[in-house]
Design an enzyme around this catalytic site. Structure first.
Site, short mmCIF file in Angstrom:
data_model
loop_
_atom_site.label_atom_id
_atom_site.label_comp_id
_atom_site.label_asym_id
_atom_site.label_seq_id
_atom_site.Cartn_x
_atom_site.Cartn_y
_atom_site.Cartn_z
N GLY A 184 0.75 -1.11 -0.10
CA GLY A 184 -0.09 -0.28 -0.05
C GLY A 184 0.95 1.35 0.04
N ASN A 185 0.10 2.51 0.24
CA ASN A 185 1.03 3.53 0.44
C ASN A 185 0.43 4.61 1.43
OD1 ASN A 185 -1.00 5.40 -1.20
ND2 ASN A 185 -0.52 4.31 -2.94
N HIS A 186 1.02 5.78 1.66
CA HIS A 186 0.42 6.42 2.78
C HIS A 186 -0.54 7.41 2.29
CE1 HIS A 186 3.68 5.42 5.33
NE2 HIS A 186 4.63 5.68 4.59
N SER A 187 -1.29 7.49 1.23
CA SER A 187 -2.32 8.33 0.77
C SER A 187 -3.66 8.19 2.00
CB SER A 187 -2.83 8.00 -0.63
OG SER A 187 -3.86 8.67 -0.81
#
Ligand code: CTP
Length: 413
Positions: free
Chosen positions: A223-226
């Protein structure tokens, strides 16, 4: 000497600024929440006139509203503040919108049947402005056939309902009948005003928000930090300008009032939802932090520690969503979150993706990017223009992006 920390600059006039709202308050234990509604409307820049039934004055003092709105509430049909002869007619004529919150079962009945025996129903009967009601009553009263028939009649006539919500009621029982929260009521007001006069009324805007989750196995993902906050703020700003908004989201945030949310998780789901919804859209705003890679072959069962020793996961590249959707009328807005060479990277991507606008932000800045409520962006266009904006709330970034979108839509006409 250290400079004081700089907050976001004040945004452009919001959707409530200068709008005249008549707030009708009726007899309900939830009447105290109308004080917060009035306060939020006033803070948004609206001119608020309060009309109260006699029963409402039993629950809450007119003085509370007078103090907040700096205007005398209307409580007595026969002594209407002494300003003018036909106060209800004048009030009804001036209104951009009439909001009745809380609306009791008895008020819904009076509205449905065109009665005009108190200041609230009298003004509602005299106005041509849109009427929005937020009911509050016990579940049994809300579910009663008479109330449901009144609701149906009012809806058919174009009266909009905000709620009621379900939950714990004053009687101690659970059920439908709670007044929706003041913030949500105010969002309904903004959405309704937007549809009346907003410059995006009649347009369909698709917004994507959040970061993808690409499954490694049934319990793990890449995933990512968005956080999705910027996408949600753009969706709300588009709603407040009258657009029909479809928000395709991976983020677990509450759905904004008046926005259709399509929940997705992986790139595949996001792509499918975008492809389908842009067919009828005027604008695509890709605020999502899309996953560029996915595990080539997700494991069907949870990977056990030690089972495979060191683990190498092969990744496949995902398609570029914004680059691969288009239609002659579709305006595409991309976002670029960069850590270096912001403007060069953003300008390159704008071209590569065939977008008309690119919103570039440096995610290494402490007051911009992921999770915070502010953002500092530069809007690039496909004619080589670059508009560097100051620190703004994410909502106001949405407003500025939509100003440019509205301009493009006007030019395309
Ligand atoms: N985007 C997309 N599909 C992808 C990747 C990105 O539609 N597979 C969109 C994003 O939603 C955003 C814009 O393209 O609006 C730029 O995203 P970004 O991740 O910055 O660009 P990439 O093309 O992935 O470039 P890079 O990862 O090399 O920075």
């Amino acid at each position: 000497m250290n400079a004081p920390p700089s907050g976001p600059t004040t945004g452009p006039a919001g959707p409530l600024a200068g709008r005249h709202i008549v707030l009708g308050v009726t007899g309900s234990i939830a009447a105290y929440k109308a004080v917060e509604v009035a306060s939020r409307l006033v803070q948004g820049g609206a001119i608020v006139d309060v009309a109260m039934t006699r029963a409402a004055t039993e629950f809450i003092a007119p003085l509370s509203f007078r103090s907040l709105t700096a205007r005398e509430p209307y409580t007595d049909m026969f002594r209407p503040n002494g300003e003018f002869g036909e106060a209800h007619v004048e009030l009804a004529r001036r209104a951009d919108l009439m909001l009745i919150a809380p609306a009791s079962a008895s008020m819904l009945a009076r509205l449905a049947h065109g009665l005009a025996d108190d200041f609230v129903s009298l003004t509602a009967l005299a106005t041509v402005a849109p009427v929005l009601v937020a009911p509050a009553m016990d579940a049994q009263m809300w579910e009663h056939a008479a109330t449901q028939a009144n609701r149906a009649m009012l809806e058919q006539r174009g009266v909009e309902f905000a709620g009621p919500a379900s939950g714990r009621l004053a009687s101690g029982r659970m059920g439908a009948g709670r007044l929706v929260e003041p913030t949500a009521i105010v969002d309904h007001v903004k959405a309704r005003l937007g549809r009346e006069r907003g410059d995006l009324a009649g347009r369909t805007v698709v917004v994507t928000a959040g970061g993808n989750r690409e499954a490694i196995d049934p319990v793990r993902f890449i995933g990512n930090h968005s956080s999705g906050k910027q996408g949600y703020a753009v969706a709300e700003a588009a709603r407040d300008r009258g657009a029909k908004v479809i928000l395709i989201s991976t983020a677990p945030l509450p759905a904004p009032v008046g926005v259709r949310v399509i929940p997705v998780s992986s790139h595949r789901e996001l792509f499918a939802a975008v492809r389908e919804t842009v067919l009828d859209a005027d604008v695509l705003i890709m605020a999502a932090a899309v996953a560029d890679y996915r595990p080539a072959q997700p494991f069907e069962r949870k990977i056990k520690r030690g089972e495979a020793g060191d683990l190498t996961i092969e990744l496949h590249q995902n398609e570029d969503i914004i680059a691969s959707v288009s239609s002659p009328r579709l305006i595409k807005v991309a976002f670029a979150a960069e850590t270096d060479d912001l403007l060069d990277n953003a300008a390159r991507k704008l071209k590569a993706k065939g977008a008309q606008l690119m919103v570039a932000n440096d995610v290494t800045a402490p007051d911009a990017g992921f999770a915070v409520d502010t953002n500092r962006v530069t809007i690039l266009d496909d004619r080589g223009g670059a508009d560097e904006l100051p620190l703004l709330s994410k909502y106001d970034v949405g407003v500025r992006v939509l100003d440019r979108v509205a301009e493009l839509l006007r030019e395309a006409r």
